[in-house]
Design a protein around this motif. Structure first.
Motif, mmCIF file in Angstrom:
data_model
loop_
_atom_site.group_PDB
_atom_site.id
_atom_site.type_symbol
_atom_site.label_atom_id
_atom_site.label_comp_id
_atom_site.label_asym_id
_atom_site.label_seq_id
_atom_site.Cartn_x
_atom_site.Cartn_y
_atom_site.Cartn_z
ATOM 1 N N LYS A 105 0.819 -1.213 0.000
ATOM 2 C CA LYS A 105 0.000 0.000 0.000
ATOM 3 C C LYS A 105 0.850 1.259 0.000
ATOM 4 O O LYS A 105 0.526 2.221 -0.710
ATOM 5 C CB LYS A 105 -0.918 -0.041 1.246
ATOM 6 N N ALA A 106 1.925 1.292 0.791
ATOM 7 C CA ALA A 106 2.701 2.524 0.919
ATOM 8 C C ALA A 106 4.163 2.365 0.505
ATOM 9 O O ALA A 106 4.760 3.320 0.023
ATOM 10 C CB ALA A 106 2.626 3.054 2.351
ATOM 11 N N ARG A 107 4.744 1.176 0.721
ATOM 12 C CA ARG A 107 6.102 0.972 0.218
ATOM 13 C C ARG A 107 6.102 0.970 -1.299
ATOM 14 O O ARG A 107 7.057 1.407 -1.944
ATOM 15 C CB ARG A 107 6.683 -0.348 0.749
ATOM 16 N N GLY A 108 4.995 0.468 -1.879
ATOM 17 C CA GLY A 108 4.882 0.390 -3.326
ATOM 18 C C GLY A 108 4.784 -1.047 -3.791
ATOM 19 O O GLY A 108 5.088 -1.984 -3.041
ATOM 20 N N HIS A 109 4.371 -1.220 -5.040
ATOM 21 C CA HIS A 109 4.124 -2.574 -5.560
ATOM 22 C C HIS A 109 4.637 -2.730 -6.994
ATOM 23 O O HIS A 109 3.849 -2.863 -7.929
ATOM 24 C CB HIS A 109 2.628 -2.873 -5.491
ATOM 25 N N PRO A 110 5.978 -2.722 -7.174
ATOM 26 C CA PRO A 110 6.529 -3.104 -8.477
ATOM 27 C C PRO A 110 6.447 -4.624 -8.583
ATOM 28 O O PRO A 110 7.198 -5.339 -7.924
ATOM 29 C CB PRO A 110 7.977 -2.612 -8.413
ATOM 30 N N LEU A 111 5.538 -5.149 -9.356
ATOM 31 C CA LEU A 111 5.099 -6.535 -9.264
ATOM 32 C C LEU A 111 6.235 -7.546 -9.050
ATOM 33 O O LEU A 111 6.190 -8.349 -8.118
ATOM 34 C CB LEU A 111 4.299 -6.926 -10.518
ATOM 35 N N GLY A 112 7.251 -7.522 -9.916
ATOM 36 C CA GLY A 112 8.317 -8.504 -9.820
ATOM 37 C C GLY A 112 9.186 -8.364 -8.592
ATOM 38 O O GLY A 112 9.823 -9.325 -8.152
ATOM 39 N N ALA A 113 9.226 -7.180 -8.012
ATOM 40 C CA ALA A 113 10.112 -6.922 -6.872
ATOM 41 C C ALA A 113 9.435 -7.051 -5.522
ATOM 42 O O ALA A 113 10.107 -7.170 -4.489
ATOM 43 C CB ALA A 113 10.722 -5.522 -7.002
ATOM 44 N N THR A 114 8.114 -7.050 -5.493
ATOM 45 C CA THR A 114 7.396 -6.961 -4.222
ATOM 46 C C THR A 114 7.714 -8.093 -3.257
ATOM 47 O O THR A 114 8.021 -7.868 -2.080
ATOM 48 C CB THR A 114 5.879 -6.898 -4.480
#
Length: 367
Positions: free
Chosen positions: A311-320
């Protein structure tokens, strides 16, 4: 990790290389020691940025000759790549496995990126125009209705995770929001609002897996679920989450009560609640009460998403999925400043989910 951000000026391969070099430096490994490279990436080909990401990365790093592969499991690609690296080391096929996850989502128009992500749903549901926010909205409505939970319970998840990210220097959003802010943000998929949904993100994360001393991968397990969400008998039951959790805990001979800190796949706020319950951290219909009571805060009985979550750190799909494990490693090693550090951490747990429960990967780490 690299900075997770709305738009990076680095290419996909350059982002991956930065994270990889930082991981090698952190573990005191040379490039010559790397024997396999496993790259998690979901969208590069779909968005037309880079095919053969793993091969391009080995050349950029100057480690030609190693075993290399690309792992794609939509939004659970990161944890799946870690699973691949663990298996490579455990089997003796690799001595030092470098696992890198990367995504550059800013290269496409929002509609194109959304459509690329939407294609992971069942073809019949895709043809009907259904999206992941649609599924999350249906689940959120059902959850609030079934358990007579207030809308503030979802907003409290968003407020908590934003507060945690405030002190995470690599988080995409370092901005405090209140429950009222979340409740008043624009509607995305009723009852979900803007602050209930993760952002699109550029970023990369990397870990090194070997048999050397350090934080230990105690167990890792995965499972698939019913692909067509509409075919599931209960909109609140996410079979892949439950099965992956059971397998992971059983392998380690541990249970939810043994976990000191957890990274939960909160692509939507309702998922944090549903996953906590499916995994056995809370009984069905009680995670919302625990959240409102502060039990999942940094100083609560089970700190959840101390780095800010998707939600807040972010969601770069491959890196999450890899960024979740990095957060746990930092917590287990005691690397963080007091305002971010969970005290007395011995066991960390993470779950990375593909789609709306089409696949889930759980990992237990111990110091």
């Amino acid at each position: 990790m690299t900075q997770f951000e709305n738009a990076s000026n680095r290419s996909v391969v350059d982002l991956a290389a930065v994270a990889a070099e930082r991981a090698l430096e952190d573990g005191d490994y040379s490039r010559a020691e790397v024997s396999s490279v496993h790259v998690a990436n979901a969208l590069s080909e779909a968005l037309g940025t880079q095919a053969g990401v793993a091969n391009a990365l080995t050349s950029t790093l100057g480690v030609e000759g190693v075993r290399a592969d690309r792992v794609e499991n939509t939004s659970a690609s990161g944890a799946s790549a870690v699973h691949r690296g663990v298996e490579a080391v455990a089997s003796g096929q690799s001595n030092v496995a470098l696992v890198v996850g990367v995504e550059k989502m800013s290269v496409g128009e929002t509609a194109d990126v959304t459509d690329s992500i939407r294609q992971l749903v069942h073809p019949r549901e895709y043809e009907q125009g259904l999206t992941l926010p649609s599924f999350a909205g249906v689940a959120a409505h059902a959850y609030l209705d079934r358990y007579d939970a207030p809308r503030e319970a979802l907003a409290a998840v968003a407020a908590k995770n934003h507060r945690n990210a405030l002190y995470n220097p690599v988080a995409q959003f370092q901005k405090r929001i209140s429950i009222e802010d979340a409740l008043e943000s624009p509607v995305i998929a009723d009852p979900l609002r803007l602050y209930d949904c993760c952002p699109m993100t550029d970023g990369a994360a990397a870990v090194v897996i070997s048999r050397d001393e350090g934080v230990r991968v105690t167990s890792i397990g995965s499972a698939t679920g019913t692909h067509a969400v509409a075919a599931r008998p209960d909109p609140l039951a996410i079979e892949s989450v439950r099965l992956a959790g059971e397998r992971t805990f059983d392998q380690a001979d541990l249970g939810p009560d043994d976990v000191d800190v957890a990274c939960i796949h909160d692509a939507f706020t309702v998922l944090e609640l549903l996953e906590l319950e499916e995994l056995g951290f809370y009984e069905p219909g009680t995670a919302w009460e625990a959240t409102l009571d502060g039990k999942t805060k940094l100083d609560g009985e089970l700190p959840v998403n101390p780095g800010g979550g998707l939600k807040a750190r972010g969601h770069p799909l491959g890196a999450t999925g890899i960024s979740q494990l990095i957060e746990l490693v930092w917590q287990l090693r005691g690397d963080l400043p007091d305002r971010r550090q969970v005290p007395d951490v011995d066991v960390g747990f993470a779950i990375n989910v593909a789609g709306f429960g089409n696949n889930s990967v759980c990992t237990l780490l111990e110091s």
